[in-house]
Design an enzyme around this catalytic site. Structure first.
Site, short mmCIF file in Angstrom:
data_model
loop_
_atom_site.label_atom_id
_atom_site.label_comp_id
_atom_site.label_asym_id
_atom_site.label_seq_id
_atom_site.Cartn_x
_atom_site.Cartn_y
_atom_site.Cartn_z
N HIS A 289 -10.25 1.33 1.51
CA HIS A 289 -9.84 2.77 1.96
C HIS A 289 -10.98 3.65 2.46
O HIS A 289 -10.43 4.52 3.27
CB HIS A 289 -8.79 3.29 1.02
N HIS B 225 -9.33 -3.59 -2.13
CA HIS B 225 -8.13 -2.85 -1.45
C HIS B 225 -8.71 -1.32 -1.43
O HIS B 225 -8.13 -0.74 -0.39
CB HIS B 225 -6.95 -3.04 -2.07
N GLU B 226 -8.79 -0.83 -2.47
CA GLU B 226 -9.19 0.66 -2.82
C GLU B 226 -10.51 0.97 -1.96
O GLU B 226 -10.51 2.15 -1.44
CB GLU B 226 -9.10 1.07 -4.15
N CYS C 3 0.88 -1.25 0.06
CA CYS C 3 -0.08 0.13 -0.07
C CYS C 3 1.07 1.23 0.04
O CYS C 3 1.87 1.21 0.72
CB CYS C 3 -1.05 0.06 1.13
C1 4LI Z 1 6.41 -1.53 -11.23
C2 4LI Z 1 5.95 -1.16 -12.36
C3 4LI Z 1 5.32 -8.99 -4.90
C4 4LI Z 1 5.23 -8.24 -3.67
C5 4LI Z 1 4.40 -8.96 -5.66
C6 4LI Z 1 5.48 -2.12 -10.22
C7 4LI Z 1 4.54 -1.21 -12.50
C8 4LI Z 1 3.81 -7.79 -3.21
C9 4LI Z 1 2.95 -8.12 -5.33
C10 4LI Z 1 4.36 -2.28 -10.38
C11 4LI Z 1 2.92 -7.74 -4.22
C12 4LI Z 1 3.84 -1.73 -11.59
C13 4LI Z 1 1.59 -4.37 -6.05
C14 4LI Z 1 -0.47 -4.24 -4.53
C15 4LI Z 1 1.37 -5.93 -4.35
C16 4LI Z 1 3.81 -7.03 -1.90
C17 4LI Z 1 -1.27 -1.42 -4.85
C18 4LI Z 1 4.04 -3.94 -8.59
C19 4LI Z 1 2.63 -2.14 -8.63
C20 4LI Z 1 3.11 -4.77 -7.89
C21 4LI Z 1 1.68 -2.71 -8.07
C22 4LI Z 1 -3.42 -2.38 -4.36
C23 4LI Z 1 -2.49 -4.47 -3.37
C24 4LI Z 1 -2.14 -2.58 -4.84
C25 4LI Z 1 1.95 -8.25 -6.64
C26 4LI Z 1 4.23 -7.29 0.29
C27 4LI Z 1 0.42 -0.17 -3.85
N1 4LI Z 1 0.48 -3.91 -5.67
N2 4LI Z 1 1.98 -5.54 -5.48
N3 4LI Z 1 0.20 -5.23 -4.08
N4 4LI Z 1 3.45 -2.94 -9.55
N5 4LI Z 1 2.11 -3.79 -7.17
N6 4LI Z 1 -1.52 -3.59 -4.07
N7 4LI Z 1 1.64 -7.02 -3.78
N8 4LI Z 1 4.22 -7.67 -0.95
N9 4LI Z 1 -0.28 -1.32 -3.82
O1 4LI Z 1 3.50 -5.87 -1.88
O2 4LI Z 1 -1.41 -0.47 -5.80
S1 4LI Z 1 -3.93 -4.18 -3.94
CL1 4LI Z 1 2.11 -1.99 -12.00
NI NI Z 2 -3.67 1.05 0.01
#
Ligand code: 4LI
Ligand code: NI
Length: 187
Positions: free
Chosen positions: A157, A153-154, A110
């Site tokens: 919030h 998730h959103e 997040c």
């Molecule tokens: C770079 C360029 C590994 C760890 C994999 C990165 C473009 C985790 C995942 C991204 C994890 C992009 C994401 C979310 C997770 C982890 C969110 C990378 C961005 C992966 C988004 C809302 C939960 C969303 C999949 C603790 C900021 N996003 N990874 N979870 N990506 N990203 N969430 N999990 N382990 N969070 O976080 O936007 S729902 Cl697209």
């Molecule tokens: Ni969040």
């Protein structure tokens, strides 16, 4: 332009409040804010822009995360089938959901949380969301798996709920009842 300095962190009480419904039609300012939120997500996924401005990548952002307690979210991502989701949504509401759950095998991150919190976050595997988009159109979206997880998730919030609230405190990696994994070894 929204940058990480605008993102409120997990110690901010605004993240634990129920956000207010937006009166429709949304004001010009509200629509501008929503567009800015969507731009943040696009910028954060562009290596050059993200590194220039120090943006953490995200696929979803809710208005309370920029200190605005209103029911608005932005999402920008592709699902595992390559379908593109890019929306600024006002008053999104989950109108129905499956019994079946799903969870990311990697756990969730997040933008408001600067630490890694390990554990599975059980979520409904299918949801139907009603919302109004930036142009004022009413939308009904049927979402599953990864897309359903991001929207939940959103929307959480907007209700003062954080992803870590859903992690099993006794055993963060306990497999949730009635659930399937999303990610590496999904099945
Ligand atoms: C770079 C360029 C590994 C760890 C994999 C990165 C473009 C985790 C995942 C991204 C994890 C992009 C994401 C979310 C997770 C982890 C969110 C990378 C961005 C992966 C988004 C809302 C939960 C969303 C999949 C603790 C900021 N996003 N990874 N979870 N990506 N990203 N969430 N999990 N382990 N969070 O976080 O936007 S729902 Cl697209
Ligand atoms: Ni969040």
């Amino acid at each position: 332009m929204i940058t990480m300095k605008d993102i409120v962190r997990e110690d901010n009480p605004i993240l634990y409040k129920v956000a207010k419904e937006v009166d429709l039609p949304a004001s010009k300012k509200e629509k501008e804010t929503l567009k800015e939120m969507l731009t943040y997500l696009k910028n954060s996924q562009d290596d050059a822009i993200a590194s220039k401005y120090g943006l953490r990548p995200g696929v979803g952002l809710a208005a309370p995360q920029i200190g605005l307690s209103k029911r608005m979210i932005a999402v920008h991502f592709q699902d595992l089938d390559g379908r593109q989701y890019s929306y600024g949504l006002i008053n999104p509401k989950i109108v129905s959901h499956s019994v079946e759950k799903a969870f990311l095998t990697t756990g969730e991150g997040c933008l408001s949380v600067d630490r890694d919190i390990p554990g599975y976050v059980p979520r409904y595997s299918k949801i139907t969301v009603k919302a109004t988009d930036i142009e004022g159109n009413e939308l009904k979206l049927r979402l599953k798996d990864y897309a359903a997880i991001v929207f939940q998730h959103e929307i959480d919030h907007l209700n003062g709920v954080m992803f870590f609230d859903h992690i099993n405190k006794q055993d963060p990696f306990a497999i949730p009842e009635n659930s399937h994994p999303i990610g590496q070894d999904e099945e």
